[in-house]
Write a protein that holds these residues in place. Structure first.
Motif: not given
Length: 286
Positions: A15-19
């Motif tokens: 997983e890679l966070p997004l705004t």
């Protein structure tokens, strides 16, 4: 709403966070690319069905010339009718949804949509083939039969070496008498319909109109498609550079924690990157 936005692999291993803003931009870009691909795909569907009609016509001609088995000929005739009906259906799908797809990409560009509407009206007015195929959709939806007569012809051709050979040709026709009266077929088109219509030239002319509309729609959406593709490619590349090529099948996820950490929205983006369905193939040209 207590939400999380992130990129993830197909199996959720990474997983890679997004705004939230990035999520919305990715969702908009994915929608726009999907609509542009739909325009291209539906045009290709018309051309693929036309290629199938030409192939079946050639097979039917070969059977007639070789005096092939009657069963084989009679089996191929309804298949050809089905292919023509599929062509007519794919044509209606393209023309009925084209403006909606372009408008979905360019919701504020009213003048462009007006220009596309005018282009469609122009093709309809200038081309009997356009009007007839458009009317034929309603007819085949009720009655099914789109091809009524087959005729074979032959001629002697002289080659450069002086040797002559016979060349055969088969044609398929729609008979005006067989498509009924105004109650069965659009009256305005029926009034200008000749007694017999050669199907292949009719569809070839119709293809030309479809290509004009396809090319115009693709030109209108080219910039937004390129911008959308660049955005999706950027995020896919960031994800792959972080986790490796094994995780190149990337999805965007919106998860809400309000009801037990449920996935509220999830969609792929890798499939829209480097999509080769946008490139015309030789059979797409008219």
């Amino acid at each position: 709403m207590d939400s999380a936005f992130f990129l993830t692999s197909h199996d959720h291993e990474k997983e890679l966070p997004l705004t939230e803003q990035q999520f919305r931009e990715l969702k908009r870009a994915r929608k726009r690319l999907s609509l542009v691909f739909a325009i291209s795909h539906k045009y290709r569907l018309i051309m693929s069905n036309f290629a199938l009609i030409e192939q079946q016509m050639a097979e039917l001609g070969a059977l007639y010339v070789s005096k092939g088995e009657v069963d084989a000929i009679e089996h191929l005739k309804p298949s050809l009718n089905a292919s023509i009906n599929n062509y007519v259906l794919s044509a209606r799908i393209f023309t009925s949804q084209l403006k909606r797809h372009v408008q979905g990409c360019l919701p504020t560009e009213r003048q462009l949509i007006a220009d596309l509407t005018q282009a469609m009206d122009t093709q309809y007015q200038r081309s009997f083939a356009y009007r007839f195929v458009d009317a034929l959709y309603d007819y085949v939806a009720y009655y099914g039969l789109s091809c009524h007569t087959f005729l074979t012809d032959s001629r002697i051709l002289l080659q450069e070496n002086g040797v002559s050979h016979r060349e055969y040709e088969i044609k398929a026709f729609i008979e005006r008498d067989f498509i009924g009266g105004p109650a069965d077929f659009r009256a305005s088109v029926l009034s200008e319909t000749p007694q017999r219509i050669d199907i292949q030239p009719l569809l070839s002319e119709y293809n030309s109109s479809m290509q004009v509309l396809h090319d115009k729609a693709m030109a209108m959406t080219e910039q937004v498609a390129n911008e959308s593709h660049a955005l999706l490619a950027e995020f896919v590349n960031v994800f792959v550079s972080e986790f490796g090529e094994d995780y190149a099948n990337v999805f965007v996820v919106h998860k809400t924690h309000a009801f037990g950490s449920q996935v509220y929205d999830r969609f792929p983006i890798s499939m829209y990157v480097n999509n080769h369905n946008m490139n015309p193939s030789p059979q797409d040209t008219v």
